[in-house]
Write an enzyme that holds these catalytic residues in place. Structure first.
Site, PDB file in Angstrom:
ATOM      1  NE  ARG A  59      19.498  47.646  -7.256  1.00  0.00           N
ATOM      2  CZ  ARG A  59      20.062  46.442  -7.257  1.00  0.00           C
ATOM      3  NH1 ARG A  59      19.803  45.589  -8.215  1.00  0.00           N
ATOM      4  NH2 ARG A  59      20.874  46.084  -6.302  1.00  0.00           N
ATOM      5  CG  ASP A  92      27.022  48.346  -2.611  1.00  0.00           C
ATOM      6  OD1 ASP A  92      28.222  48.200  -2.286  1.00  0.00           O
ATOM      7  OD2 ASP A  92      26.095  47.824  -1.962  1.00  0.00           O
ATOM      8  CG  HIS A 107      25.752  38.518  -8.250  1.00  0.00           C
ATOM      9  ND1 HIS A 107      24.957  38.321  -7.147  1.00  0.00           N
ATOM     10  CD2 HIS A 107      26.134  37.275  -8.659  1.00  0.00           C
ATOM     11  CE1 HIS A 107      24.851  37.017  -6.909  1.00  0.00           C
ATOM     12  NE2 HIS A 107      25.557  36.362  -7.800  1.00  0.00           N
ATOM     13  CB  SER A 175      18.957  35.234   1.950  1.00  0.00           C
ATOM     14  OG  SER A 175      19.161  35.404   0.562  1.00  0.00           O
TER      15      SER A 175
HETATM   16  P1  OAD Z   1      18.935  38.961   0.260  1.00  0.00           P
HETATM   17  O1  OAD Z   1      17.993  40.105   0.192  1.00  0.00           O
HETATM   18  O2  OAD Z   1      18.490  37.649  -0.276  1.00  0.00           O
HETATM   19  O3  OAD Z   1      19.371  38.708   1.762  1.00  0.00           O
HETATM   20  C1  OAD Z   1      19.814  39.759   2.583  1.00  0.00           C
HETATM   21  C2  OAD Z   1      20.154  39.180   3.925  1.00  0.00           C
HETATM   22  O4  OAD Z   1      20.677  40.212   4.724  1.00  0.00           O
HETATM   23  C3  OAD Z   1      18.949  38.579   4.671  1.00  0.00           C
HETATM   24  O5  OAD Z   1      19.280  37.273   5.108  1.00  0.00           O
HETATM   25  C4  OAD Z   1      18.777  39.538   5.860  1.00  0.00           C
HETATM   26  O6  OAD Z   1      18.372  38.841   7.048  1.00  0.00           O
HETATM   27  C5  OAD Z   1      20.179  40.081   6.018  1.00  0.00           C
HETATM   28  N1  OAD Z   1      20.257  41.393   6.663  1.00  0.00           N
HETATM   29  C6  OAD Z   1      19.329  42.402   6.703  1.00  0.00           C
HETATM   30  N2  OAD Z   1      19.802  43.460   7.391  1.00  0.00           N
HETATM   31  C7  OAD Z   1      21.061  43.136   7.774  1.00  0.00           C
HETATM   32  C8  OAD Z   1      22.065  43.814   8.536  1.00  0.00           C
HETATM   33  N3  OAD Z   1      21.884  45.047   9.008  1.00  0.00           N
HETATM   34  N4  OAD Z   1      23.234  43.166   8.766  1.00  0.00           N
HETATM   35  C9  OAD Z   1      23.449  41.912   8.291  1.00  0.00           C
HETATM   36  N5  OAD Z   1      22.529  41.218   7.586  1.00  0.00           N
HETATM   37  C10 OAD Z   1      21.351  41.830   7.324  1.00  0.00           C
HETATM   38  O7  OAD Z   1      20.301  39.447  -0.437  1.00  0.00           O
HETATM   39  P2  OAD Z   1      21.509  38.568  -0.984  1.00  0.00           P
HETATM   40  O8  OAD Z   1      21.721  37.361  -0.164  1.00  0.00           O
HETATM   41  O9  OAD Z   1      22.646  39.498  -1.178  1.00  0.00           O
HETATM   42  O10 OAD Z   1      21.634  38.703  -7.303  1.00  0.00           O
HETATM   43  O11 OAD Z   1      20.949  38.148  -2.375  1.00  0.00           O
HETATM   44  C11 OAD Z   1      21.778  37.421  -3.233  1.00  0.00           C
HETATM   45  C12 OAD Z   1      21.534  37.810  -4.658  1.00  0.00           C
HETATM   46  O12 OAD Z   1      20.140  37.745  -4.944  1.00  0.00           O
HETATM   47  C13 OAD Z   1      21.883  39.235  -5.015  1.00  0.00           C
HETATM   48  O13 OAD Z   1      23.255  39.438  -5.281  1.00  0.00           O
HETATM   49  C14 OAD Z   1      21.074  39.466  -6.226  1.00  0.00           C
HETATM   50  C15 OAD Z   1      19.777  38.904  -5.738  1.00  0.00           C
HETATM   51  O14 OAD Z   1      18.901  38.482  -6.644  1.00  0.00           O
HETATM   52  C16 OAD Z   1      21.613  39.172  -8.551  1.00  0.00           C
HETATM   53  O15 OAD Z   1      21.148  40.263  -8.817  1.00  0.00           O
HETATM   54  C17 OAD Z   1      22.197  38.257  -9.565  1.00  0.00           C
END
Ligand code: OAD
Length: 231
Positions: A59, A92, A107, A175
């Protein structure tokens, strides 16, 4: 008295998607067939540290190869007019590379390592990876400086304080399923103007009081920032 308004921004993997970094819950969110939860846990580390290091080395290489996109740059540009405080769930460094000056990593940060004996000993990796046998000055194995599932989120208290200061609150590319980070949406004060940017906002998930912009961050955010800078 505050002279500039404060914009607090909670970001997730979606803001880096247009930089080529995959999201966690998207269709492509697997690593060698494993779900993230299977490799990003203290249990995985205890069972197979080599596999965990390999996962983060992979990663990290992806992060190094990626570049900030228009959404990261728009948030940096907003600093011309606002006190911008980015709270990111991302590990990142794309916000920093785009020029944002206040970034709180909930995180952790993949470009840093930390001691497995003393969590306060955090070591920038520069261009390096972490391998089995790489030790901290205390002689213990180095681990990635990231929060794993089941671990505490030490930056959460500071993040909640920041969110409570918001005149403007944005939620971008997350999300909102992972806690405690998702609880930050409830910390923004009622008077704050609130925006949620995500191309895939399910109708039932609409956040009360938030203006939803159902578009990729790279398109919606520069447009929103342009309007805010012109106001
Ligand atoms: P997710 O993968 O759960 O969600 C990503 C979100 O981004 C989704 O709701 C997509 O619809 C949206 N998305 C996709 N493309 C996009 C774009 N071009 N512009 C805007 N939004 C877009 O990722 P996170 O919510 O970041 O934790 O996940 C939260 C945590 O879960 C992470 O930090 C990580 C993971 O497990 C740890 O590692 C502790």
């Amino acid at each position: 008295m505050k002279t500039r308004r404060t914009c607090v921004v909670l970001t997730g993997a979606g803001i880096s998607a247009e930089s080529g970094l995959r999201t966690f819950r998207g269709a492509d969110g697997l690593w060698e067939g494993h779900r993230l939860e299977e490799v990003a846990t203290p249990q995985a580390w205890a069972r197979d540290p080599e596999a965990v290091l390999r996962f983060y080395n992979w990663r990290r290489a992806e992060v190094r190869a990626a570049a900030p996109n228009a959404a990261h740059r728009a948030l940096a540009a907003l600093e011309a007019r606002y006190e911008v405080r980015v709270i990111t769930q991302n590990i990142d460094d794309l916000h920093e590379r785009a020029g944002s000056t206040h970034v709180l990593h909930l995180h952790g940060e993949i470009l840093k390592a930390r001691s497995t004996r003393d969590p306060e000993r955090v070591i920038p990796l520069g261009g390096r990876d972490i391998h089995p046998g790489d030790h901290c000055p205390l002689g213990s194995q180095l681990r990635p400086h990231v929060v794993w599932f089941g671990e505490a989120v030490p930056a959460m208290a500071e993040a909640a304080e920041l969110a409570a200061e918001a005149d403007l609150f944005m939620v971008i590319g997350t999300s909102l399923v992972v806690y405690p980070a998702a609880a930050l949406v409830d910390c923004a004060p009622p008077h704050a103007a609130k925006y949620w940017i995500n191309p895939d906002i399910p109708p039932h998930a609409r956040l009360p009081g938030f203006q939803c912009l159902a578009a990729p961050a790279g398109a919606a955010l520069p447009e929103l920032v342009r309007k805010l800078l012109e106001e």
